[in-house]
Design a protein around this motif. Structure first.
Motif, PDB file in Angstrom:
ATOM      1  N   ALA A 225      68.094  20.473  73.605  1.00 52.73           N
ATOM      2  CA  ALA A 225      69.079  20.027  72.614  1.00 52.73           C
ATOM      3  C   ALA A 225      68.401  19.711  71.288  1.00 52.73           C
ATOM      4  N   ASP A 226      69.182  19.818  70.226  1.00 50.30           N
ATOM      5  CA  ASP A 226      68.767  19.366  68.889  1.00 50.30           C
ATOM      6  C   ASP A 226      67.584  20.136  68.306  1.00 50.30           C
ATOM      7  N   VAL A 227      67.387  21.359  68.768  1.00 53.68           N
ATOM      8  CA  VAL A 227      66.396  22.236  68.129  1.00 53.68           C
ATOM      9  C   VAL A 227      67.049  23.603  67.952  1.00 53.68           C
ATOM     10  N   ASP A 228      66.452  24.443  67.137  1.00 56.66           N
ATOM     11  CA  ASP A 228      66.964  25.793  66.939  1.00 56.66           C
ATOM     12  C   ASP A 228      66.882  26.541  68.266  1.00 56.66           C
ATOM     13  N   PRO A 229      68.020  26.985  68.819  1.00 50.03           N
ATOM     14  CA  PRO A 229      67.972  27.646  70.123  1.00 50.03           C
ATOM     15  C   PRO A 229      67.486  29.093  70.062  1.00 50.03           C
ATOM     16  N   ALA A 230      67.438  29.676  68.863  1.00 46.04           N
ATOM     17  CA  ALA A 230      67.165  31.109  68.752  1.00 46.04           C
ATOM     18  C   ALA A 230      65.866  31.543  69.436  1.00 46.04           C
TER      19      ALA A 230
END
Length: 220
Positions: free
Chosen positions: A167-172
């Protein structure tokens, strides 16, 4: 249009837009409406609007509400997207059309026995702990080859991989890694992306996106 139909049309349009940008066919992406914790009255409007794939986290909850709903809409497909205890394997195989959370050898063995007994096998995804998070289910990336081998030796056909990025990070980057892992192991399906990031997931190879809030709305 009902509220449910409007939400469904908006999500479908977003998926189609992301697919087109990635030069993919929108019809190749399965939208799973995450109906966990929602009762039958909240689910029926989406069924009426044409949604047919639904995701549940718990076997018991699904067993309580879906038989009646499926009697009304026999073509609905149910996906188990939450953790599965090995002692629930038989019930899960009977109830679900897809299980997205195969994550350990003991569960693969239990599912193989249940599938043989039932004479059917749901579509199966191995869940990968893509962010190496202690609190999350899924097998470690390093353990994936061995688990795939064990599942196949037990007689299971594995169709794809599933992951939930931190969570709360760029998932890409996590979506890209799962896509790479699936490609490496010749698995056609990737179950990634939720309400906040499903368009990015589609851009990066998702074949299944799991969307709850964007379809059911925020709770009051």
């Amino acid at each position: 249009m009902s509220d449910a139909a409007e939400r469904l049309a908006e999500v479908a349009a977003n998926i189609a837009g992301a697919a087109n940008r990635a030069q993919r066919r929108p019809g190749d992406i399965c939208l799973i409406a995450v109906s966990k914790t929602h009762d039958a009255d909240a689910i029926r409007p989406l069924i009426a609007a044409g949604q047919r794939d639904f995701g549940e986290n718990r076997v018991q909850e699904a067993a309580a509400k879906w038989p009646a709903l499926r009697a009304e809409a026999p073509d609905v497909r149910l996906h188990l997207i939450g953790q599965l205890q090995s002692n629930k394997a038989e019930e899960a195989v009977a109830l679900f059309d897809a299980i997205h959370s195969v994550d350990r050898s003991s569960l693969a063995q239990a599912l193989a026995k249940a599938c043989t007994k039932a004479g059917r096998q749901p579509q199966l995804f191995v869940q990968v702990n893509i962010g190496d998070e202690e609190q999350k289910g899924g097998c470690a990336v390093a353990d994936l080859p061995a688990l795939l081998d064990e599942a196949r030796e037990a007689g299971l056909a594995i169709d794809g991989l599933m992951a939930i990025p931190p969570a709360d990070v760029d998932p890409a980057p996590y979506f890209a890694l799962l896509d790479e892992l699936a490609e490496r192991h010749a698995l056609p399906l990737r179950s990634i992306g939720m309400s906040g990031d499903y368009d990015s997931a589609v851009m990066l190879g998702a074949t299944h996106v799991r969307v709850g809030t964007a379809l059911f709305g925020h709770r009051g």
